[in-house]
Design a protein around this motif. Structure first.
Motif, PDB file in Angstrom:
ATOM      1  N   PRO A 105       0.708  -1.884   0.205  1.00 29.12           N
ATOM      2  CA  PRO A 105      -0.427  -0.156  -0.051  1.00 29.12           C
ATOM      3  C   PRO A 105       0.835   1.109  -0.391  1.00 29.12           C
ATOM      4  O   PRO A 105       0.251   2.377  -0.399  1.00 29.12           O
ATOM      5  N   PHE A 106       2.044   0.634   0.305  1.00 29.70           N
ATOM      6  CA  PHE A 106       3.052   2.415   0.143  1.00 29.70           C
ATOM      7  C   PHE A 106       3.655   2.557  -0.898  1.00 29.70           C
ATOM      8  O   PHE A 106       4.326   3.750  -0.625  1.00 29.70           O
ATOM      9  N   ALA A 107       2.952   1.815  -1.488  1.00 23.74           N
ATOM     10  CA  ALA A 107       4.406   2.330  -3.391  1.00 23.74           C
ATOM     11  C   ALA A 107       3.291   3.104  -3.916  1.00 23.74           C
ATOM     12  O   ALA A 107       2.539   3.782  -3.476  1.00 23.74           O
ATOM     13  N   SER A 108       3.883   4.305  -4.903  1.00 21.11           N
ATOM     14  CA  SER A 108       2.991   4.929  -5.488  1.00 21.11           C
ATOM     15  C   SER A 108       2.199   4.384  -6.140  1.00 21.11           C
ATOM     16  O   SER A 108       1.451   5.170  -7.324  1.00 21.11           O
ATOM     17  N   GLY A 109       2.119   2.781  -6.549  1.00 22.34           N
ATOM     18  CA  GLY A 109       1.471   2.559  -8.250  1.00 22.34           C
ATOM     19  C   GLY A 109       1.396   1.005  -7.730  1.00 22.34           C
ATOM     20  O   GLY A 109       1.149   1.048  -6.766  1.00 22.34           O
ATOM     21  N   PRO A 110       0.009   0.356  -7.682  1.00 22.55           N
ATOM     22  CA  PRO A 110      -0.472  -0.432  -7.877  1.00 22.55           C
ATOM     23  C   PRO A 110       0.734  -1.354  -7.483  1.00 22.55           C
ATOM     24  O   PRO A 110       1.283  -1.892  -8.541  1.00 22.55           O
TER      25      PRO A 110
END
Length: 410
Positions: A305-310
């Motif tokens: 969830p903390f990534a910038s994209g899926p």
């Protein structure tokens, strides 16, 4: 930079215990993993009549190439999949009546492909409950050897068990594998067999294992790469740096490739001759196939969830038949944290978001706890309904992880 000492590998320790028990002579294991799983394995070996002496950093096992030192025993395998799959195979090479059972959690996990192969090799065995599951009884009279076909699409441990058995048969084994998951674990098995004096010939998915037995050795157990994944992921998530000594370019364990996943998603990775360092950056999205390193799937899912994209994780159906259905367990916990998640038969896709602190439903699975502990660094207030289940592979995890998190940056 912070150094983290990781306990010995569970996978390597379990294989080393089998090899030591089967070898001619006394084997010394250096820095093996001491956890619930390996304690259950050594307890099982003792029940089968093997001599095991355990000190803090070295274990000595007196091998019996002829098989168990008793003609009958009952072995409780606890939650350990390697114990539940390797020890019945070891007992089949001996002579006597041996009964095996396991926890309710382990009783649910499949055993059928292995026991089908053992039956095909002439081993007399009976499932005393559900077919293809523990409890199990074996009427052992040694194993002649020969050719056998195996489906290892649910677990590579089925193939490892047969490979380890091969040198204890009278004529050797030729194993035809129709499907194989977590293939790097087989490379661990083959390399370790080589260290105990056995060379397996492989051509594609056909393995030729010679008869003749094993030779005792002094064997150092490398740190657990799956356990290291939590600290590597923590560095990637927080922008910090962590170095794990003992895991470098020569490491046996395929799960070290988890750092390559982190590198693709934005972390900086340095793999040296005898250590690996991960430095965090900005996590990006992407699609990752984790078939060969599926034990680290929950680690990535928890921080996704903390990534910038899926982040989409594919080809991980076998995670549904681990200590729990890990794919659904990750999805359900993430949804309870307010994260948008989609799943299919063998994949999970997680969209960016801000997880809410909740009590994580662990399903008694050590990897669910440790994975969401990493994400908890960015979600204060996260708790667990069974934090103690980490004793399966890393009894001191919570203290070790808290100590790392409390270190000042730099």
């Amino acid at each position: 930079m912070s150094l983290v000492e990781i306990p010995g590998s569970k996978s390597v320790t379990a294989r080393a215990l089998f090899l030591a028990a089967a070898a001619d002579g006394v084997t010394t294991l250096v820095r093996p993993l001491a956890s619930d799983d390996t304690e259950g394995f050594t307890e099982g070996l003792r029940a089968l009549g093997y001599q095991v002496e355990r000190a803090e950093r070295e274990w000595r096992i007196t091998g019996r190439p002829q098989g168990p030192g008793v003609d009958g025993a009952s072995v409780f395998c606890r939650d350990g999949a390697t114990t539940a799959r390797f020890l019945p195979t070891l007992a089949a090479a001996g002579h006597g009546t041996f009964h095996f059972d396991a926890s309710e959690q382990m009783r649910r996990r499949p055993l059928g492909p292995l026991t089908t192969a053992l039956r095909d090799l002439g081993v007399r065995l009976e499932h005393r409950g559900a077919e293809g599951h523990h409890p199990l009884s074996i009427e052992a009279s040694g194993v002649e050897g020969g050719e056998v076909t195996l489906d290892a699409g649910l677990s590579s441990q089925y193939l490892t068990a047969l490979l380890l058995l091969g040198p204890l048969t009278r004529t050797g084994l030729r194993i035809h594998v129709t499907d194989l998951v977590s293939a790097p674990y087989i490379e661990i098995t083959l390399a370790m067999m080589r260290s105990f004096g056995v060379e397996v010939a492989r051509e594609g998915n056909v393995f030729d294992v010679p008869a003749g037995g094993y030779t005792a050795a002094r064997y150092p157990v490398e740190p657990d790469a799956s356990t290291a994944s939590y600290f590597f992921a923590a560095a990637a998530l927080t922008g910090r740096e962590v170095t794990v000594p003992g895991l470098g370019r020569g490491a046996l364990q395929g799960d070290l490739k988890f750092v390559e996943v982190l590198e693709r998603l934005g972390a900086k990775v340095e793999i040296g001759t005898d250590a690996t360092t991960v430095t965090g950056g900005t996590l990006t999205g992407g699609t990752v196939n984790m078939r060969d390193i599926s034990d680290t799937m929950p680690t990535l899912a928890a921080i996704a969830p903390f990534a910038s994209g899926p982040i989409r994780i594919e080809d991980v159906y076998n995670t549904r038949v681990k200590e729990c259905d890990r794919l659904d367990a990750c999805a359900d916990n993430l949804r309870r944290q307010g994260i948008d998640v989609a799943t299919g038969r063998d994949w999970i896709e997680i969209r960016p978001g801000s997880p809410k602190p909740v009590e994580i439903e662990t399903h008694g699975d050590h990897r669910i706890v440790m994975s969401f502990a990493v994400a908890g660094l960015r979600t204060p207030g996260t708790s667990y309904d069974d934090p103690g289940c980490v004793r399966k592979t890393f009894p001191g995890f919570h203290d070790a992880f808290a100590a790392w998190a409390a270190q000042p940056e730099g």
